[in-house]
Design an enzyme around this catalytic site. Structure first.
Site, short mmCIF file in Angstrom:
data_model
loop_
_atom_site.label_atom_id
_atom_site.label_comp_id
_atom_site.label_asym_id
_atom_site.label_seq_id
_atom_site.Cartn_x
_atom_site.Cartn_y
_atom_site.Cartn_z
N GLN A 27 47.05 -22.36 -10.45
CA GLN A 27 45.91 -21.85 -11.20
C GLN A 27 46.18 -21.65 -12.68
O GLN A 27 45.30 -21.84 -13.50
CB GLN A 27 45.43 -20.51 -10.61
CG GLN A 27 44.48 -20.64 -9.45
CD GLN A 27 43.87 -19.29 -9.11
OE1 GLN A 27 44.48 -18.25 -9.29
NE2 GLN A 27 42.65 -19.31 -8.61
N TYR A 54 54.17 -22.04 -1.53
CA TYR A 54 53.20 -21.77 -2.59
C TYR A 54 53.27 -22.87 -3.65
O TYR A 54 54.33 -23.14 -4.22
CB TYR A 54 53.46 -20.41 -3.25
CG TYR A 54 53.24 -19.20 -2.37
CD1 TYR A 54 52.59 -19.30 -1.14
CD2 TYR A 54 53.67 -17.95 -2.77
CE1 TYR A 54 52.39 -18.19 -0.34
CE2 TYR A 54 53.47 -16.82 -1.98
CZ TYR A 54 52.84 -16.95 -0.76
OH TYR A 54 52.65 -15.83 0.02
N ARG A 227 36.97 -16.20 -8.32
CA ARG A 227 37.67 -16.77 -7.16
C ARG A 227 36.69 -17.31 -6.13
O ARG A 227 36.96 -18.31 -5.45
CB ARG A 227 38.58 -15.72 -6.52
CG ARG A 227 39.27 -16.21 -5.26
CD ARG A 227 40.38 -15.29 -4.81
NE ARG A 227 41.51 -15.36 -5.73
CZ ARG A 227 42.67 -14.74 -5.51
NH1 ARG A 227 42.82 -13.99 -4.45
NH2 ARG A 227 43.65 -14.86 -6.38
#
Length: 328
Positions: A27, A54, A227
Site C-alpha cells: 500500500q 505479507y 480501506r
C-alpha cells in the site's frame, strides 16, 4: 508507552505493537513505511509484527531495512510461517521442511540472527502437530526463535499444542487472533484456554479494519480512498461491517470517546487492552500520524460503567460465535 508480559513468559512487550500487514511492500512506498516505523519507535513502541507472506515476503524485507541500525536488544521482532511463499509443494504449511527453510529466509529478510517470537500463522490439519512442534522446538534450541506462538488457533488446537510444548520444553506463549468490539469470537473459549495454558493474546484489527473509526456513515458511500474502497487493502474484510445496522451503533460510540478525550480509534484500541489476557494490540499505519494517534490508547483505563455502556450500544451486533475462529 506501557508494557506487559507476553502470556506467562518473562518477555515484556509494548502493549501497542506495530504491524505491517497490508501496508509495507504494497500500500505505501518504502520511504513512507520507514517514516511510520521511525514514528513507532519515537512513540515508545518496541514490538514489531510481520509475516513471511505479507506482500509476498516484501513486508519483512521493508521492515528489516527500516529497523537496520536499531539496537537489536531494544526491540521485539515477531514473524510467522504457514501460508505459501512459493510455487513448490513444500513452500507452504507447517511441515518441518517449510518451517525450517522459512525461518532462515525470514531472518535474512529481517536482517537479524533471531526473532523474539515465531508464530504458526494458521493451524495445519495436513501435518502431524508433533512434527510442527518439534520443528519449532529445534528452532528455539538453535537460538533462531526465543519464543513460539500461534495465530488464529481454536481452543482445542491451543490445548494440544500446549501439551506438546510442555513435553518438548518449548516456550509456547501467545496466540494472535482478530479481536475488537465487533469481533469477539475468542472470548468464550480461546481466552479461557489461553489463560489456563499461559498464552497471551496479541490481537490484530482492534479497530475492525477501520469500521470503528466512525468515518463510515450509515446510508452513505464509503469515503474515496478508504480501506472499504481498496480491494488490495482489505475491502473484502471490512465489507461485513458496512451495514447500517452496524454503522448506526458505531456512531453512538462517539459521545463516549469524546467524554474520555479519545478518538474513536483510540477508544477501540483501548477497549481490547482492557482484557487481562491481551498482551498487545497490533496497529497498522500508512501515515506516521496514524501511529501517533493510535498509540495514545496505551495506558488508558476504561471504567466498568463505560465498558457496560459500550456493550449496551454495540454488543448486539458483535460476532461472538467461537466457531468463527479462523481455520483453513
Amino acid at each position: 508507552m506501557e508494557f506487559r508480559r507476553l502470556g506467562h513468559s518473562g518477555l515484556n512487550i509494548s502493549e501497542i505493537a506495530y504491524g505491517n500487514w497490508l501496508t509495507h511492500g504494497s500500500q505505501v512506498e518504502e520511504e513512507q513505511a520507514q517514516a511510520c516505523v521511525l514514528t513507532a519507535l519515537d512513540e515508545g513502541i518496541t514490538t514489531f509484527d510481520t509475516a513471511d507472506v505479507y506482500a509476498a515476503t516484501r513486508a519483512e524485507a521493508v521492515l528489516g531495512r527500516a529497523l537496520s541500525g536499531v539496537r537489536r536488544e531494544s526491540i521485539e521482532l515477531f514473524t510467522k510461517v504457514y501460508f505459501p511463499t512459493g510455487q513448490g509443494p513444500n513452500d507452504r504449511g507447517l511441515g518441518r521442511k517449510h518451517i525450517m527453510e522459512s525461518c532462515e529466509a525470514s531472518l535474512r529478510r529481517l536482517q537479524t540472527d533471531y526473532v523474539d517470537l515465531y508464530q504458526a500463522h494458521r493451524f495445519d490439519r495436513t501435518v502431524p502437530l508433533e512434527e510442527t512442534m518439534t520443528a519449532f522446538a529445534d528452532l528455539v534450541r538453535q537460538g533462531k526463535a526465543l519464543y513460539i506462538g500461534v495465530s488464529e488457533w481454536n481452543a482445542e488446537q491451543i490445548s494440544r499444542a500446549a501439551e506438546l510444548a510442555r513435553e518438548l520444553r518449548v516456550p509456547l506463549v501467545s496466540n494472535q487472533p482478530q479481536y475488537s468490539m465487533l469481533w469477539r469470537v475468542i472470548e468464550s473459549q480461546v481466552i479461557p484456554t489461553s489463560q489456563r495454558e499461559g498464552l497471551g493474546q496479541i490481537v490484530w484489527s482492534p479497530i475492525a479494519q477501520g469500521a470503528l473509526t466512525g468515518k463510515y456513515l450509515p446510508g452513505q458511500e464509503a469515503p474515496a480512498g478508504s480501506r472499504a474502497t481498496d480491494e488490495a487493502g482489505g475491502a473484502n474484510m471490512i465489507s461485513r461491517w458496512m451495514r447500517d445496522e452496524v454503522l448506526e451503533p458505531v456512531q453512538q460510540l462517539k459521545p463516549i470517546a469524546e467524554d474520555l478525550g479519545l478518538s474513536m480509534a483510540q477508544l477501540a484500541v483501548a477497549w481490547v487492552l482492557q482484557n487481562s489476557n491481551v498482551s498487545a494490540a497490533i496497529i497498522g499505519a500508512s501515515r506516521p500520524e496514524q501511529v501517533t494517534d493510535n498509540v495514545r490508547a496505551a495506558g488508558v483505563k476504561l471504567d466498568q460503567d463505560v465498558l457496560d455502556k459500550i456493550d449496551e450500544i454495540i454488543g448486539h451486533v458483535a460476532e461472538t460465535d467461537p466457531r468463527h475462529t479462523t481455520t483453513p
